[in-house]
Design a protein around this motif. Structure first.
Motif, PDB file in Angstrom:
ATOM      1  N   TYR A  82      -9.429   4.571   5.575  1.00  0.00           N
ATOM      2  CA  TYR A  82      -8.079   4.124   5.932  1.00  0.00           C
ATOM      3  C   TYR A  82      -7.192   5.250   6.436  1.00  0.00           C
ATOM      4  N   GLY A  87      -6.891  -2.030   9.427  1.00  0.00           N
ATOM      5  CA  GLY A  87      -5.662  -2.779   9.195  1.00  0.00           C
ATOM      6  C   GLY A  87      -5.835  -3.617   7.945  1.00  0.00           C
ATOM      7  N   VAL A  88      -5.282  -4.821   8.027  1.00  0.00           N
ATOM      8  CA  VAL A  88      -5.392  -5.702   6.876  1.00  0.00           C
ATOM      9  C   VAL A  88      -6.761  -6.373   6.882  1.00  0.00           C
ATOM     10  N   ARG A 109      -6.949  -8.642  -0.689  1.00  0.00           N
ATOM     11  CA  ARG A 109      -6.228  -8.194   0.489  1.00  0.00           C
ATOM     12  C   ARG A 109      -6.253  -6.668   0.474  1.00  0.00           C
ATOM     13  N   ASP A 111      -5.202  -3.284   2.493  1.00  0.00           N
ATOM     14  CA  ASP A 111      -4.548  -2.539   3.574  1.00  0.00           C
ATOM     15  C   ASP A 111      -4.293  -1.134   3.058  1.00  0.00           C
ATOM     16  N   THR A 112      -3.514  -0.365   3.773  1.00  0.00           N
ATOM     17  CA  THR A 112      -3.357   1.037   3.393  1.00  0.00           C
ATOM     18  C   THR A 112      -2.746   1.164   2.004  1.00  0.00           C
ATOM     19  N   SER A 530       1.844  -1.704   6.416  1.00  0.00           N
ATOM     20  CA  SER A 530       1.643  -2.264   5.074  1.00  0.00           C
ATOM     21  C   SER A 530       2.880  -2.056   4.224  1.00  0.00           C
TER      22      SER A 530
END
Lengths: 672, 204, 479
Positions: A82, A87-88, A109, A111-112, A530
């Protein structure tokens, strides 16, 4: 991979909890062992009597630790990925709830923000697991301990990987449960039980607000999934809704309610009272849950909800104010505490306040960055203090320490690194993250920002003071412990030291290595939306030099005062305390919050409870319900049994009376 | 008022009176004797009904065997009936009340009872007229044919009571000499008699 | 001319064979030298099995014999098989017990066999006289076995009490029978039914019914004719008590069912009132009085009284569903109670029987399996789903509600809640109290019966359908 990260701890927890403790076998033993184990802050060595030594096999702790190490490695792999792209991502586990318009699926989920949290949680957790192998190695209930630790980790991972508010709430309550179980791990100690209950109850207050926030979100947005909420947040600005009879702004209300949950979980001002008491748990627990991970869940929540908070400036101002007050308040209390763990606990509380200030001013990346670095050095400090306590044969009072540095050199070095990082010594982790928060608060320029800036700078000085006070009182000066204790002072085994090395590396380098990603010029490329990106990140690079230097100056000041008080003129603190007796008492008693709450909430609640119990339940319900009925039953029984006299002619009479009654009934009783 | 009616009331009155005396007389031997008197009167009632077999059976079995057995038992066991009866007065009011209630009710019902002429047809085995055959013969004809089931069942009941009596009372005591009929019968002159030639003037 | 018509013989064959076996074994017992009890026990069990097969496979449909005095239908067959099973279990349970208590007698199984003949005659009785014959045959044998431990005062007292009160109840029954005969002019059930339908009798017949039901209620130990039960149960040797609580109850209940339906099907609303009263009294007294007991046999006696009350709920409904409920209830009740008594028989320390409930303390730690089985049986008797006892109660209450006897059903449910207390107390004592010294090892056959009963209560829910269908067919054969 992400599934593995989330579920490996659960598997470990289940195996260790079910097979490791062999519930069935233990039920009998537990009862007979009850009352023998008075509990110690760590289960090391002291359990001399043979009774405690129904040793469990050590495999549960190795198993859970191994699984956690695997999880941590996987998290780092994900995190490094990451750093540059990604992304997501979503991974659906199962359809969970579908009820009318409400639907919540169990989705991971990633993300970062999640990746950062994964690294923090799994790394600290893995290190704490390993550390606990040494620390809890002789505890008779180690399998239970490791099971709880892994369960906590699973719940925390559920929390950070959630894709909707319900899932988040599940993890939220899961970590609350694990925290409760671990604070009360030595359940034979009344103070531990009290602390566990206190933590649970205070968190309920926050969770009540959080739950209301979730309800409000569903009411307004018709969904609790993150993406549609974030997308729809801007459209709700300025709208109002009915709440408790008042017409209130929608977004402000939702954000304040959600923040109420965060306040409880992250021990912010007014809901902070449980955190110092939570130190009743084993020290590794304090490091993992009450310093590095769970208490940062509130910070995570606000960061995750950043699109909502961006639409609610008043709520954000409130966050700033609460954060700043907490940072200042906790630091003042930390100045005078004598219990080594409590000092660090107040320090944690204070640092959480810093993070909220950053979030409030809109510097979400900065807040998360501080969360990230703080996890390393605060865990380091806690584990290091565990090592000290261990060396001191369970002594936690700093007034009875001193002069330990030559005896436990490695621990001293580790604590030194942690202290430097916490106080923000140049180029350590804290230097980058904490100073960035102070800078961002100045940069926000708004009224609350300026208020926060000054409080934070003062708090930074206090932080330096109490941190160095801790170091100096513990490791330097004349030994104040008994000769016998000093003789026993010994360095911890390697299994406890190795985690310290890793954390020390993080405390030194995490800021330097990652600052560009978290708060520097790679900000947008790293976070990828994010968390909301605001102009304040840019503005904080354009502030006067004195602002940049102010935290460092505060730190040096704090250090000098500490040195003066505890090395140069050790008689000064007592004199000062005597001169300012009221203030000293006020701080020592933590601003009298416990007493205040006891008076306002606890006693009326107890009074009401006793009323319901004695009058309502005991007198009215029991009297006429179960007790009354059972007394009545016994009464009837006695009469009936007395009928059975044993005389044949009585029996014959009974038969004849029966027949006569029936015949009479048919004769006159209206059978026809 | 015919002679038969006169005798009916005579027998009935004496039977009831003696039945009351059975339970009220102080001396148990008197009680048994009153019982025998009651049986005789019952037999008389049977005769009036034309049931001469039942009447004879009653006299032979109940008077000749059962009542005499009672008499023996009562005489042999020294039972203090007065003591046994002591508690009775305590229960007399209750018992009398219940008995009275039951009696009044039954009298009320039975007094209103009349056999409808049709019902006699449903009686399964009416007793034949005495002129056709004797009671004994009539019973004999149905007892082993139509009523074989009841007859055998009654036999089983008697068997059970016999077994019961033996099980509950028989004790095998060692060293008790018993009469062994087959041994006695099998004993002939060859084993029982020994002839000795006794010389005059000498002992055996 | 044959004494027995062939058709009559076919109908009554099982009873004849059983009686003959009993008499042959009696001869064997008397004339065979040495120890005969074992042989007689085994032979009796064999005989019961043979007769059970004969009952099952000896034809179907409705058969009558002896001019209608004796009837065999599905109802009779089902009940007879149950009775034979109960008798066999009673003999099985007694084998080691009698030996250890030094009261072993070869007459015991023979008396059981003869009692069984009596019970089978009761079930098939279709005439007031055959009813009485069967009842007396059974009762006499029972009086004797109650007192079979003749050197024990309590056993003798039990037998005597049972005999005296039984004689009183027989007197009532006969009085009622004579009233009925007097007012209807018939003793056969169909003839009585025809006469009452034609309007004969009136209140006189009702009085007769009251007395007859009183006599039969004594046999099923329904309140207020129950007073003998606790004393006799406590005093008799435990296998005898087990026998009392199982087969004779089934037989008496079957007889009661037939006696109220076959001759008096036109008077349902009248006798219903009697049964509702008796049923409520039994349920309530059974539930309350059991709470005060410390002796487990007395407790089971009250349990038995209460259970008869529940069974009578089904009968009081006066419908085919109600009879089906009664049949199911008796089936389950008999197995539960046999299992419970098997557990009580297992309560021996160093060869001495113990009977206090407190002796069960902590049984879960000294004999896991016995404790588990007894716990299952107690849960089942308390009527906790999904165990067998729950379904037993379910079917009778269902029938009562369908017959608009809601109050009766409600009282029944309340009584079973009260009753659950003492069943669960036993479980509590076994599992949570400080252990008393352990019991002697159980004998195989006792263990077998206990485990089978426990298993039955557990798996009844799986085998319920065919059994319910069977009970339904049996009930239908009465209407």
């Amino acid at each position: 991979m992400y599934q593995a990260i989330v579920f490996l701890p659960l598997i470990g927890a289940l195996i260790a909890g079910l097979a490791g403790t062999s519930l069935f076998r233990m039920m009998g033993r537990e009862a007979e062992a009850f009352g023998h184990d008075t509990g110690h802050d760590h289960g090391h060595g002291e359990h001399g009597d043979a009774h405690e030594h129904h040793h469990q096999p050590p495999w549960p702790m190795y198993l859970t630790s191994a699984l956690l190490i695997v999880t941590a490695v996987l998290s780092w792999v994900a995190f490094i990925g990451y750093l540059h792209d990604g992304g997501v991502q979503k991974f659906e586990i199962l359809r969970w709830v579908g009820s009318g318009a409400l639907s919540a699926n169990w989705v991971l989920r990633i993300d970062t923000l999640t990746a950062v949290m994964l690294v923090v949680v799994t790394t600290v957790s893995a290190l704490v697991h390993v550390y606990s192998i040494g620390y809890m190695g002789h505890d008779p209930h180690q399998a239970r301990f490791f099971s709880y630790l892994s369960l906590f980790t699973f719940a925390m991972l559920m929390l950070v990987t959630s894709d909707n508010l319900l899932q988040l709430f599940f993890g939220w309550e899961g970590v609350g449960l694990a925290s409760y179980l671990l604070i009360g791990f030595w359940y034979k100690r009344p103070s531990a039980n009290a602390a566990a209950i206190k933590a649970f109850v205070v968190n309920r207050v926050g969770d009540f607000g959080f739950a209301l926030g979730i309800f409000a979100t569903f009411l307004i947005f018709g969904t609790i999934d993150f993406d549609p909420i974030f997308a729809g947040a801007a459209g709700q600005v300025g709208k109002t809704m009915d709440f408790l009879g008042y017409n209130v702004d929608v977004m402000t209300t939702i954000c304040l309610l959600l923040f109420m949950g965060a306040m409880g979980k992250s021990a912010q001002f007014l809901l902070h009272t449980w955190l110092p008491d939570a130190m009743e748990g084993p020290t590794p627990v304090s490091a993992l849950i009450h310093a590095a991970t769970m208490v940062t869940a509130g910070v995570f929540l606000v960061a995750r909800m950043s699109p909502l908070f961006e639409t609610a400036p008043y709520a954000s101002d409130f966050v700033i104010i609460i954060g700043a007050i907490t940072a200042f308040f906790a630091a003042t209390v930390g100045l005078v505490q004598n219990d080594i763990k409590r000092v660090i606990a107040y320090s944690t509380c204070s640092q959480l306040g810093y993070m909220f200030v950053a979030l409030g001013v809109g510097a979400y990346g900065v807040g998360i960055f501080h969360l990230f670095t703080h996890a390393f050095f605060k865990a380091l400090l806690f584990l290091g203090s565990g090592s000290v306590i261990h060396a001191m044969s369970d002594e936690q009072d700093m007034r009875k320490m001193g002069g330990l540095a030559p005896h436990i050199r490695i621990t001293w070095v580790m604590m030194l690194i942690g202290t430097l990082a916490l106080t923000g010594f140049p180029f350590t982790a804290g230097y980058f993250s904490k100073d960035a928060i102070i800078e961002s608060s100045f940069a926000s320029r708004a009224g609350p920002g300026a208020f926060a800036f000054w409080l934070l700078v003062i708090a930074a000085a206090f932080t330096a003071f109490y941190s160095w006070r801790l170091m100096l009182m513990t490791f330097h000066g004349r030994p104040r412990a008994s000769a016998a204790t000093m003789e026993h002072v010994h360095e911890s085994p390697q299994v406890m030291l190795i985690p310290l090395y890793f954390l020390a590396a993080g405390a030194l380098a995490a800021g330097f290595v990652f600052k560009d990603y978290f708060i520097g010029h790679d900000y947008d490329a790293f976070w990828r939306g994010s968390v909301v990106s605001t102009e304040i990140i840019e503005e904080m690079h354009h502030i006067p030099a004195w602002v940049i230097w102010s935290p460092t100056v505060a730190m040096v000041l704090g250090f000098l005062v500490a040195w003066l008080f505890y090395i140069r003129r050790p008689d000064l603190p007592a004199t000062l305390a005597a001169q300012n007796e009221p203030l000293y008492r006020f701080l020592l008693n933590k601003w009298y919050f416990d007493e205040l709450y006891d008076f306002i909430f606890v006693r009326p609640a107890f009074w009401l409870g006793r009323l319901f119990w004695k009058r309502g339940d005991g007198w009215a319900i029991d009297g006429f319900g179960p007790d009354g009925v059972s007394a009545w039953v016994v009464d009837i029984t006695n009469r009936v049994v007395r009928l059975q006299t044993g005389y044949v002619y009585h029996y014959a009479f009974a038969m004849l009376i029966g027949v006569a009654a029936l015949v009479t009934w048919f004769m006159f009783g209206g059978a026809h | 008022m015919t002679l038969a009616t006169l005798f009916f009331y005579l027998f009935s009155a004496v039977m009831l009176a003696s039945a009351v005396m059975v339970i009220s007389s102080r001396n148990p031997v008197h009680s048994v004797l009153f019982l025998i008197l009651a049986f005789f009167n019952a037999a008389g009632l049977f005769i009036l009904l034309g049931a001469e077999f039942l009447a004879m059976i009653l006299v032979v079995v109940y008077v000749g065997a059962v009542a005499v057995l009672f008499l023996f038992v009562v005489m042999m066991l020294d039972i203090d009936f007065a003591e046994l009866r002591q508690g009775m007065l305590n229960y007399l009011p209750v018992g009398a009340t219940i008995g009275l209630i039951l009696m009044v009710e039954l009298v009320l019902v039975v007094a209103g009872w009349s056999i409808s002429p049709d019902l006699l047809k449903t009686v399964t085995s009416p007793a034949p007229s005495v002129t056709d055959m004797t009671n004994t013969e009539a019973l004999g004809r149905i007892l082993y044919t139509k009523y074989i089931y009841y007859f055998q069942a009654a036999g089983l009941i008697l068997l059970v009571s016999m077994i019961g009596a033996i099980v509950l009372t028989l004790r095998h005591k060692p060293n008790v000499k018993r009469q062994n009929v087959s041994d006695q019968v099998a004993r002939g002159p060859a084993t029982a008699i020994e002839i000795r030639d006794v010389k005059p003037g000498q002992g055996i | 001319m044959w004494l027995l018509e062939q058709a009559d013989a076919a109908a009554v064959l099982p009873e004849i064979i059983l009686a003959v076996i009993a008499m042959v074994l009696l001869m064997v017992g008397v004339f065979r030298k040495g120890e005969t009890a074992n042989f007689v026990n085994l032979a009796s069990l064999f005989g019961l099995a043979v007769v059970a097969l004969l009952v099952i496979f000896g034809g179907s449909g409705r058969m009558t014999a002896f001019g209608g005095a004796f009837v065999v239908d599905t109802f009779a067959r089902v009940m007879k098989v149950l009775i034979l099973f109960g008798s066999a279990a009673a003999i099985t349970l007694s084998v080691h017990f009698m030996k250890e208590q030094k009261i072993e007698k070869f007459e015991y199984p023979i008396l059981i066999l003869l009692a069984t003949v009596g019970m089978m005659m009761m079930v098939s009785a279709n005439d007031l006289i055959s009813l009485y014959m069967g009842l007396e045959l059974q009762s006499l044998a029972l009086y004797v076995v109650a007192a079979i431990d003749r050197d024990n005062a309590r056993s003798s007292e039990a037998g005597l009490k049972y005999f005296v009160l039984g004689a009183l109840s027989s007197g009532m029954l006969l009085y009622g029978a004579s009233l009925i005969y007097g007012f209807t002019g018939a003793t056969g059930f169909p003839e009585i039914a025809a006469a009452t339908a034609a309007g004969a009798g009136g209140l006189g017949v009702l009085f007769g019914i009251v007395f007859v039901i009183a006599g039969l209620a004594f046999k099923v130990s329904a309140v207020p004719f129950h007073m003998w039960t606790p004393d006799v149960y406590e005093g008799s040797p435990t296998p005898v008590t087990a026998f009392f609580s199982a087969a004779p109850k089934v037989a008496a209940m079957a007889l009661l069912v037939r006696t109220v339906f076959a001759p008096f099907s036109g008077l349902v609303p009248d006798w219903q009132q009697i049964l509702v009263f008796v049923s409520i009294a039994s349920m309530v007294l059974g539930a309350f009085a059991a709470i005060g007991q410390t002796n487990i046999k007395r407790l089971l006696a009250y349990s038995s009284i209460g259970n008869m009350g529940y069974a009578l709920v089904g009968l009081a409904a006066g419908t085919q569903e109600g009879v089906r409920g009664v049949i199911i209830y008796m089936m389950i009740y008999m197995i539960m109670t046999l299992g419970s008594f098997a557990c009580v028989i297992a309560m021996a320390r160093k060869g001495r029987q113990v009977e206090e409930i407190s002796d069960l303390a902590g049984l879960a730690r000294t004999d896991k399996m016995l404790a588990f089985v007894l716990a299952m049986l107690m849960f089942s008797l308390a009527g906790i789903p999904p165990l067998a006892g729950f379904f037993a109660k379910y079917f009778v209450f269902l029938a009562a509600i369908q017959a608009n006897l809601v109050t009766l059903a409600v009282i029944g449910v309340v009584a079973s809640v009260v009753g659950a207390y003492y069943y669960l107390r036993i479980v509590k004592i076994m599992y949570f109290d400080e252990p008393a010294p352990g019991f002697d090892p159980m004998h195989g056959e006792v263990r077998l019966i206990a485990v089978l009963a426990g298993a039955f209560s557990l798996v009844f829910v799986l085998i319920a359908q065919p059994l319910v269908n069977l009970a339904g067919a049996a009930a239908a054969s009465l209407f």
